[in-house]
Write a protein that holds these residues in place. Sequence first.
Motif, PDB file in Angstrom:
ATOM      1  N   SER A 112     -71.718 -25.265 -45.931  1.00 39.18           N
ATOM      2  CA  SER A 112     -71.869 -25.623 -44.516  1.00 39.18           C
ATOM      3  C   SER A 112     -73.329 -25.889 -44.167  1.00 39.18           C
ATOM      4  CB  SER A 112     -71.299 -24.526 -43.618  1.00 39.18           C
ATOM      5  OG  SER A 112     -71.991 -23.306 -43.826  1.00 39.18           O
ATOM      6  N   THR A 113     -74.241 -25.130 -44.744  1.00 34.55           N
ATOM      7  CA  THR A 113     -75.669 -25.346 -44.507  1.00 34.55           C
ATOM      8  C   THR A 113     -76.115 -26.656 -45.134  1.00 34.55           C
ATOM      9  OG1 THR A 113     -76.071 -22.967 -44.445  1.00 34.55           O
ATOM     10  CG2 THR A 113     -77.983 -24.378 -44.842  1.00 34.55           C
ATOM     11  N   LEU A 114     -75.682 -26.905 -46.351  1.00 35.91           N
ATOM     12  CA  LEU A 114     -76.050 -28.142 -47.035  1.00 35.91           C
ATOM     13  C   LEU A 114     -75.511 -29.363 -46.293  1.00 35.91           C
ATOM     14  CD1 LEU A 114     -75.467 -26.981 -50.715  1.00 35.91           C
ATOM     15  CD2 LEU A 114     -77.578 -26.889 -49.372  1.00 35.91           C
ATOM     16  N   LYS A 115     -74.298 -29.265 -45.792  1.00 39.07           N
ATOM     17  CA  LYS A 115     -73.717 -30.369 -45.013  1.00 39.07           C
ATOM     18  C   LYS A 115     -74.466 -30.552 -43.689  1.00 39.07           C
ATOM     19  CE  LYS A 115     -69.210 -30.933 -47.015  1.00 39.07           C
ATOM     20  NZ  LYS A 115     -69.601 -32.072 -47.796  1.00 39.07           N
ATOM     21  N   PHE A 116     -74.925 -29.446 -43.089  1.00 39.14           N
ATOM     22  CA  PHE A 116     -75.720 -29.535 -41.862  1.00 39.14           C
ATOM     23  C   PHE A 116     -76.971 -30.374 -42.110  1.00 39.14           C
ATOM     24  CE2 PHE A 116     -79.595 -27.777 -39.947  1.00 39.14           C
ATOM     25  CZ  PHE A 116     -79.415 -28.216 -38.641  1.00 39.14           C
ATOM     26  N   TYR A 117     -77.679 -30.107 -43.216  1.00 41.05           N
ATOM     27  CA  TYR A 117     -78.894 -30.865 -43.513  1.00 41.05           C
ATOM     28  C   TYR A 117     -78.580 -32.331 -43.804  1.00 41.05           C
ATOM     29  CZ  TYR A 117     -81.601 -26.565 -43.513  1.00 41.05           C
ATOM     30  OH  TYR A 117     -82.224 -25.404 -43.132  1.00 41.05           O
ATOM     31  N   GLU A 118     -77.476 -32.584 -44.484  1.00 41.48           N
ATOM     32  CA  GLU A 118     -77.084 -33.968 -44.737  1.00 41.48           C
ATOM     33  C   GLU A 118     -76.753 -34.689 -43.436  1.00 41.48           C
ATOM     34  OE1 GLU A 118     -73.998 -33.452 -47.687  1.00 41.48           O
ATOM     35  OE2 GLU A 118     -75.432 -33.850 -49.299  1.00 41.48           O
ATOM     36  N   LYS A 119     -76.039 -34.013 -42.543  1.00 45.07           N
ATOM     37  CA  LYS A 119     -75.713 -34.611 -41.243  1.00 45.07           C
ATOM     38  C   LYS A 119     -76.983 -34.891 -40.443  1.00 45.07           C
ATOM     39  CE  LYS A 119     -72.772 -33.928 -37.224  1.00 45.07           C
ATOM     40  NZ  LYS A 119     -71.970 -32.992 -36.458  1.00 45.07           N
ATOM     41  N   ALA A 120     -78.024 -34.077 -40.659  1.00 48.62           N
ATOM     42  CA  ALA A 120     -79.313 -34.264 -39.966  1.00 48.62           C
ATOM     43  C   ALA A 120     -80.145 -35.376 -40.609  1.00 48.62           C
ATOM     44  CB  ALA A 120     -80.096 -32.956 -39.952  1.00 48.62           C
ATOM     45  N   GLY A 121     -79.639 -35.998 -41.693  1.00 48.90           N
ATOM     46  CA  GLY A 121     -80.328 -37.140 -42.281  1.00 48.90           C
ATOM     47  C   GLY A 121     -81.017 -36.887 -43.610  1.00 48.90           C
ATOM     48  N   TYR A 122     -80.904 -35.686 -44.132  1.00 50.61           N
ATOM     49  CA  TYR A 122     -81.526 -35.365 -45.417  1.00 50.61           C
ATOM     50  C   TYR A 122     -80.494 -35.549 -46.518  1.00 50.61           C
ATOM     51  CZ  TYR A 122     -85.137 -33.393 -42.511  1.00 50.61           C
ATOM     52  OH  TYR A 122     -86.131 -33.246 -41.574  1.00 50.61           O
ATOM     53  N   ASN A 123     -80.964 -35.860 -47.723  1.00 51.78           N
ATOM     54  CA  ASN A 123     -80.026 -35.979 -48.831  1.00 51.78           C
ATOM     55  C   ASN A 123     -80.496 -35.128 -49.998  1.00 51.78           C
ATOM     56  OD1 ASN A 123     -81.198 -37.639 -51.144  1.00 51.78           O
ATOM     57  ND2 ASN A 123     -81.729 -38.905 -49.376  1.00 51.78           N
ATOM     58  N   ARG A 124     -79.559 -34.764 -50.834  1.00 45.73           N
ATOM     59  CA  ARG A 124     -79.878 -33.928 -51.989  1.00 45.73           C
ATOM     60  C   ARG A 124     -79.754 -34.692 -53.301  1.00 45.73           C
ATOM     61  NH1 ARG A 124     -74.671 -29.779 -51.833  1.00 45.73           N
ATOM     62  NH2 ARG A 124     -73.508 -31.021 -50.347  1.00 45.73           N
ATOM     63  N   ASN A 125     -79.794 -36.022 -53.194  1.00 50.07           N
ATOM     64  CA  ASN A 125     -79.588 -36.837 -54.390  1.00 50.07           C
ATOM     65  C   ASN A 125     -80.845 -37.525 -54.911  1.00 50.07           C
ATOM     66  OD1 ASN A 125     -76.764 -36.292 -54.301  1.00 50.07           O
ATOM     67  ND2 ASN A 125     -76.579 -37.809 -52.677  1.00 50.07           N
ATOM     68  N   ASP A 126     -81.828 -37.787 -54.064  1.00 48.62           N
ATOM     69  CA  ASP A 126     -82.977 -38.600 -54.462  1.00 48.62           C
ATOM     70  C   ASP A 126     -83.990 -37.875 -55.337  1.00 48.62           C
ATOM     71  OD1 ASP A 126     -81.906 -40.662 -53.059  1.00 48.62           O
ATOM     72  OD2 ASP A 126     -83.336 -40.610 -51.413  1.00 48.62           O
ATOM     73  N   LYS A 127     -84.183 -36.609 -55.105  1.00 51.94           N
ATOM     74  CA  LYS A 127     -85.217 -35.860 -55.826  1.00 51.94           C
ATOM     75  C   LYS A 127     -84.650 -34.528 -56.269  1.00 51.94           C
ATOM     76  CE  LYS A 127     -89.207 -38.130 -54.290  1.00 51.94           C
ATOM     77  NZ  LYS A 127     -90.474 -38.311 -54.904  1.00 51.94           N
ATOM     78  N   THR A 128     -85.346 -33.886 -57.155  1.00 50.59           N
ATOM     79  CA  THR A 128     -85.008 -32.538 -57.584  1.00 50.59           C
ATOM     80  C   THR A 128     -86.152 -31.622 -57.180  1.00 50.59           C
ATOM     81  OG1 THR A 128     -83.790 -33.410 -59.474  1.00 50.59           O
ATOM     82  CG2 THR A 128     -84.461 -31.088 -59.583  1.00 50.59           C
ATOM     83  N   GLY A 129     -85.824 -30.570 -56.487  1.00 48.06           N
ATOM     84  CA  GLY A 129     -86.858 -29.638 -56.044  1.00 48.06           C
ATOM     85  C   GLY A 129     -86.984 -28.461 -56.986  1.00 48.06           C
ATOM     86  N   TYR A 130     -88.203 -28.044 -57.217  1.00 50.67           N
ATOM     87  CA  TYR A 130     -88.486 -26.869 -58.032  1.00 50.67           C
ATOM     88  C   TYR A 130     -89.440 -25.974 -57.265  1.00 50.67           C
ATOM     89  CZ  TYR A 130     -86.520 -29.271 -62.059  1.00 50.67           C
ATOM     90  OH  TYR A 130     -85.684 -29.912 -62.917  1.00 50.67           O
ATOM     91  N   ILE A 131     -89.304 -24.695 -57.484  1.00 49.54           N
ATOM     92  CA  ILE A 131     -90.194 -23.733 -56.837  1.00 49.54           C
ATOM     93  C   ILE A 131     -90.746 -22.805 -57.908  1.00 49.54           C
ATOM     94  CG2 ILE A 131     -90.280 -21.773 -55.270  1.00 49.54           C
ATOM     95  CD1 ILE A 131     -88.664 -23.222 -53.393  1.00 49.54           C
ATOM     96  N   GLN A 132     -92.018 -22.527 -57.799  1.00 51.41           N
ATOM     97  CA  GLN A 132     -92.629 -21.491 -58.633  1.00 51.41           C
ATOM     98  C   GLN A 132     -93.165 -20.448 -57.682  1.00 51.41           C
ATOM     99  OE1 GLN A 132     -96.489 -22.134 -60.705  1.00 51.41           O
ATOM    100  NE2 GLN A 132     -95.300 -21.620 -62.546  1.00 51.41           N
ATOM    101  N   TRP A 133     -92.575 -19.276 -57.700  1.00 49.93           N
ATOM    102  CA  TRP A 133     -92.985 -18.189 -56.809  1.00 49.93           C
ATOM    103  C   TRP A 133     -94.270 -17.570 -57.325  1.00 49.93           C
ATOM    104  CZ3 TRP A 133     -90.566 -18.389 -52.388  1.00 49.93           C
ATOM    105  CH2 TRP A 133     -89.267 -18.886 -52.353  1.00 49.93           C
ATOM    106  N   ILE A 134     -95.172 -17.310 -56.434  1.00 53.32           N
ATOM    107  CA  ILE A 134     -96.474 -16.739 -56.792  1.00 53.32           C
ATOM    108  C   ILE A 134     -96.619 -15.366 -56.163  1.00 53.32           C
ATOM    109  CG2 ILE A 134     -98.970 -17.053 -56.641  1.00 53.32           C
ATOM    110  CD1 ILE A 134     -98.412 -20.073 -56.438  1.00 53.32           C
TER     111      ILE A 134
END
Length: 144
Positions: A122-144
């Motif tokens: 539901s959260t992911l669909k909320f962001y997609e409905k707001a105009g964001y997509n999860r297909n164009d890039k891949t996100g990575y995080i390195q916690w410090i």
Amino acid sequence: MIREIVESDYVGLMKLYMQLHNNPFPEKDNSMAELWNRILKDKDHHIIVAQEDGEIVSSCVCVIIPNLTHGQRPYALIENVITHEAYRKKGLATACLNYAREIAEKENCYKMMLLTGSKEESTLKFYEKAGYNRNDKTGYIQWI
């Protein structure tokens, strides 16, 4: 009402942030006051809030990042998207995100990026409905 924060919004914003990852309410000591003032004075750091019934009930952060590529156009990073539990499903977070988009467009950004730690569909669909997509890039995080 959707707007950017002002100095007197500290307590209201921190109360809302307590619902974000079980954040404890920080003591407003000298260090925190310095940080708050630094954010308020930073022309590229925008904390957007939705206010209802005199309370801050939704918010997001939009940071404009200068850039040397893409025709030297900046990009925007969206963080700390939160809506008070009692005010969800009213379009307030969407309104905050739309306000952030207006800022990014005014600053001539070529893209906006948003990361979420949520795996809730539901959260992911909320962001997609707001105009964001999860297909164009891949996100990575390195916690410090």
